[in-house]
Design a protein around this motif. Structure first.
Motif, PDB file in Angstrom:
ATOM      1  N   UNK A   1       9.283  39.536 -10.553  1.00 62.52           N
ATOM      2  CA  UNK A   1      10.025  40.584  -9.838  1.00 62.52           C
ATOM      3  C   UNK A   1       9.467  41.968 -10.189  1.00 62.52           C
TER       4      UNK A   1
ATOM      5  N   UNK B   1       7.273  44.816  -8.048  1.00 59.81           N
ATOM      6  CA  UNK B   1       7.670  46.234  -8.025  1.00 59.81           C
ATOM      7  C   UNK B   1       6.456  47.130  -8.338  1.00 59.81           C
TER       8      UNK B   1
ATOM      9  N   UNK C   1       8.864  52.690 -18.370  1.00 58.22           N
ATOM     10  CA  UNK C   1       9.343  54.072 -18.398  1.00 58.22           C
ATOM     11  C   UNK C   1       8.708  54.880 -19.523  1.00 58.22           C
TER      12      UNK C   1
ATOM     13  N   UNK D   1      28.832  42.624 -13.561  1.00 64.10           N
ATOM     14  CA  UNK D   1      28.382  43.741 -14.389  1.00 64.10           C
ATOM     15  C   UNK D   1      28.485  45.070 -13.676  1.00 64.10           C
TER      16      UNK D   1
ATOM     17  N   UNK E   1      27.894  48.765 -15.292  1.00 61.61           N
ATOM     18  CA  UNK E   1      26.643  49.403 -14.856  1.00 61.61           C
ATOM     19  C   UNK E   1      26.928  50.841 -14.396  1.00 61.61           C
TER      20      UNK E   1
ATOM     21  N   UNK F   1      25.625  54.415 -16.208  1.00 61.80           N
ATOM     22  CA  UNK F   1      24.930  55.490 -15.486  1.00 61.80           C
ATOM     23  C   UNK F   1      25.637  56.819 -15.688  1.00 61.80           C
TER      24      UNK F   1
ATOM     25  N   UNK G   1      17.380  54.273 -18.116  1.00 62.86           N
ATOM     26  CA  UNK G   1      16.625  53.531 -17.106  1.00 62.86           C
ATOM     27  C   UNK G   1      17.089  52.078 -17.141  1.00 62.86           C
ATOM     28  N   UNK G   2      17.792  51.679 -16.104  1.00 63.29           N
ATOM     29  CA  UNK G   2      18.325  50.320 -16.026  1.00 63.29           C
ATOM     30  C   UNK G   2      17.377  49.455 -15.201  1.00 63.29           C
ATOM     31  N   UNK G   3      17.171  48.228 -15.658  1.00 63.30           N
ATOM     32  CA  UNK G   3      16.350  47.263 -14.907  1.00 63.30           C
ATOM     33  C   UNK G   3      17.132  45.964 -14.808  1.00 63.30           C
ATOM     34  N   UNK G   4      17.693  45.718 -13.650  1.00 60.50           N
ATOM     35  CA  UNK G   4      18.469  44.492 -13.445  1.00 60.50           C
ATOM     36  C   UNK G   4      17.595  43.469 -12.732  1.00 60.50           C
TER      37      UNK G   4
ATOM     38  N   UNK H   1      18.811  40.824 -10.868  1.00 65.72           N
ATOM     39  CA  UNK H   1      19.432  40.165  -9.705  1.00 65.72           C
ATOM     40  C   UNK H   1      19.902  38.753 -10.000  1.00 65.72           C
ATOM     41  N   UNK H   2      20.045  38.419 -11.277  1.00 63.70           N
ATOM     42  CA  UNK H   2      20.402  37.053 -11.663  1.00 63.70           C
ATOM     43  C   UNK H   2      21.911  36.890 -11.828  1.00 63.70           C
TER      44      UNK H   2
END
Ligand SMILES: Nc1ncnc2c1ncn2[C@@H]1O[C@H](COP(=O)(O)OP(=O)(O)O)[C@@H](O)[C@H]1O
Ligand SMILES: Nc1ncnc2c1ncn2[C@@H]1O[C@H](COP(=O)(O)OP(=O)(O)O)[C@@H](O)[C@H]1O
Ligand SMILES: [Mg+2]
Ligand SMILES: [Mg+2]
Lengths: 423, 423
Positions: free
Chosen positions: B44, B48, B322, B364, B368, B372, B379-382, B384-385
């Motif tokens: 994933x 990106x 990041x 979540x 989440x 924020x 810097x959030x990185x989800x 999609x699970x």
């Protein structure tokens, strides 16, 4: 793999709030689906920014080969001018937003009436769709603009030119100008233009006839003798949180954005803050949701006048991908979802963006390889588009402490990719 | 929209070098298609990173709902253990690379025999697939490792424990230990493990029986009394260009990576450089292509021993998204395409990554939103699970000048998302 134990409605990545009785929770709010209308590079880069956010991205694209459509999982191919298509598309989405301003206002109202959040909403977006509406509204807010008027024919344009010249005390001079207008006039179709298409500088009644041929209302503006062009970009969310990016300088070549420098070099702090405050005020007064770029002219005496508004991610914000803590794309998504906004501050002293336009040679891959080898710090952003001369097919970002070096690296890479620099 | 005038073979985004006679060019090399096997979060995030590079990304995913499959346009759903599926998948690709190490070595050789570039190639990758092969090879290179031996049964393990104790002078002490081994032993299945699954610490013959039940060869290792775990990440391209990221500290909790700190705090420069040089040397000797993480133990007396190798983007490199000029994902793609590599240097004094594990609460989104709001720089990185307790569902990155603050922000966000911090 999806959990087989959990009921389907409780999967993290589903849309809409659902009841999770099996777990005894009152309500489970899940990760939403953002629908973006338009398959261009702005949608492509918004999708890129949405991946880490964990949101689902759904695209309405004109063709399956559009820039964004090449990279997105969930693509609907269809025409954004067709209401039935828009309705079908919107059914799978928690919110609708845009890659461009071309969706008819009445369709947006219909979607809203269906209960779909449209962000920015039609009442705000119309100011980015229609330059006449935008000018009238900014006048009523007392925001500085070039002198302007909706004109109906070349005679109207001539009258407008005479008035401008009069006010500037330029009448006598101009009258001598070979039966032309005393001052040049900028004519713009109020809808449908971009990248300078739909903008003419005219000096005679004959020239002034051309823009009327499209059958679209025409706006006349004084030709501002600006020192340079700036842009103030802000992001605003539905509950009114807003952030302002540093004011940038935007260098146009032939009506197309060529280079953006962040922050605008030599811009006095108070002028920068005024421009940011003005952009924030416009966003609030117009009820903008999402990213808005306010394109500005800086006059030689240090005033700023608004050129136009764009309510979507914008070329003058591409530098934020590599130069700001939160990119315009991520903040646009956060705003349309009414999530808290991310920090807009710069990460480097200077960041420069240069657009990569198509050149005569249809392939860029060898030039691309060369640019990577020459500058390992270069940030390349390609749009996956076919190369056509003059078409925006990508951009590069560079950053660092030394502005001359940062500019040179960006200009070199963009020129090399286009084929105008061969080294 | 695709040009209708240009012949299809000349479209910028097509694969393979083609002749462009219509334009009179000798050869047009176009943007390639990278095929990645495995639909997890590493794929994933590689997708990106590939969007701005303008490459096409093709995914072989176990299900249409895998983390990467949710975000990628071109997804083939199929089993990576099936050669026919792999062959079908590879036909559309210019190069094949991996999200995990689980493709059988003989299938990779078959793809290579078909003429498909496989990167890293099977001869390199086997060292990340098989811990026994890896240990034997590192021994032959003289690279420091824990004492180790392939063992066949609990008696073998007991003999190994006695030898280790002997060499350490711990024999007498241990023999008193209630009929257990004189020192604890780490047992690992040579293939198939991850996140501590497939790793046991055993102290008795009874405990030592468990790992053999899987029917996979078992590697015994001395239990290193390490001061901390480090990772040295490098990227190497087929023509031999290589870059090294700063050496990081990796904090494991329950066999799973919890936090990564870049650079490793207090690591002496010469030790860091030695670790980087060792990783670069391993990459070269093994012919690695792409990103490789060398997991290390730092001993209390300041030596480093290799724990294991991973030849793909790796959890210890997530901070680079990041925190570095070029992320591990972008550099992995550049390497497998034999493009010049990007600058691996850090952009901030400190960058901290914290993994977000699933907690008891399946949603979540509210946490989440809270994170924020609390930290606009987060810097959030989800991924999609679906949330399952203990499952890696995302990570956060923070950066700045003050390590204590940067760590606290990362730990807070990860804990809040998991539900272990409620504030
Ligand atoms: N009133 C004006 N005076 C001087 N230059 C103008 C004026 N209006 C537009 N321009 C020039 O033309 C460019 C394009 O005009 P704009 O209204 O922004 O059209 P578009 O919608 O195509 O971006 C501007 O960026 C500026 O360089
Ligand atoms: N020989 C050893 N001595 C001490 N701890 C070890 C040893 N081998 C593994 N470990 C611990 O177990 C963790 C997982 O082992 P590793 O071989 O990396 O398995 P995996 O493939 O699951 O990552 C390591 O990160 C380390 O914390
Ligand atoms: Mg404009
Ligand atoms: Mg490990």
């Amino acid at each position: 793999m999806p959990s087989t134990a959990a009921p389907a409605a409780l999967r993290t990545v589903t849309r809409r709030a659902t009841r999770g009785d099996a777990y005894g929770y009152a309500e489970v709010v899940t990760f939403p689906v953002v629908g973006m209308v338009g398959g261009g590079q702005l949608a492509r880069m918004t999708h890129e920014a949405g991946i880490p956010l964990g949101i689902r991205f759904r695209l309405l694209s004109g063709t399956p080969q559009d820039s964004a459509a090449l990279a997105v999982r969930d693509v609907v191919v269809g025409d954004h001018n067709d209401l039935a298509t828009l309705r079908d598309f919107a059914r799978g989405c928690d919110v609708i937003t845009f890659d461009h301003e071309h969706v008819p206002t009445e369709h947006l109202r219909a979607l809203e009436a269906d209960g779909i959040p449209v962000r920015p909403g039609p009442d705000a977006l119309v100011h980015a769709q229609d330059k006449g509406v935008m000018r009238a509204r900014l006048d009523s807010l007392g925001v500085g603009c070039p002198r302007h008027r909706i004109v109906r024919d070349p005679a109207d344009v001539a009258a407008f030119a005479a008035e401008v010249a009069d006010a500037d005390g330029a009448g006598a001079d101009g009258a001598a100008q070979d039966a032309g207008f005393p001052v040049p006039v900028v004519l713009k179709t109020v809808r449908g233009g971009y990248d300078g298409k739909g903008v003419w500088v005219v000096r005679t009644a004959a020239e002034a006839a051309v823009p009327f041929k499209a059958g679209v209302p025409v706006l006349a503006e004084e030709k501002v003798d600006f020192a340079r062009e700036l842009a103030a970009c802000v992001v605003r969310s539905p509950h009114g949180q807003a952030v302002a990016y540093p004011v940038v300088e935007s260098v146009q070549v032939g009506g197309v954005c060529d280079t953006v420098i962040a922050p605008a070099p030599g811009l006095p702090d108070d002028e920068a803050v005024q421009a940011q405050e003005m952009a924030l005020r416009i966003a609030q007064e117009l009820g903008v949701v999402g990213h808005m770029a306010v394109e500005l002219f800086e006059t030689p005496d240090g005033r700023v006048l608004v050129n136009e508004l764009a309510m979507r991610p914008h070329n003058s914000g591409h530098w934020t991908q590599d130069g700001a803590v939160t990119s315009q794309f991520a903040n646009h998504l956060r705003a349309v979802l009414d999530l808290p906004l991310g920090d807009p501050r710069p990460r480097a002293r200077w960041t420069v963006m240069a657009n990569v336009l198509g050149g005569d040679y249809p392939d860029m891959y060898s030039a691309y390889r060369h640019c990577m080898a020459r500058d390992p710090q270069l940030k390349i952003h390609m749009y996956g588009k076919d190369v056509k001369p003059g078409r925006k097919v990508g951009h590069v970002n560079t950053y660092g402490d030394d502005l001359a070096d940062v500019r040179e690296r960006a200009a070199h890479a963009a020129g090399y990719l286009r084929g105008t620099i061969t080294e």
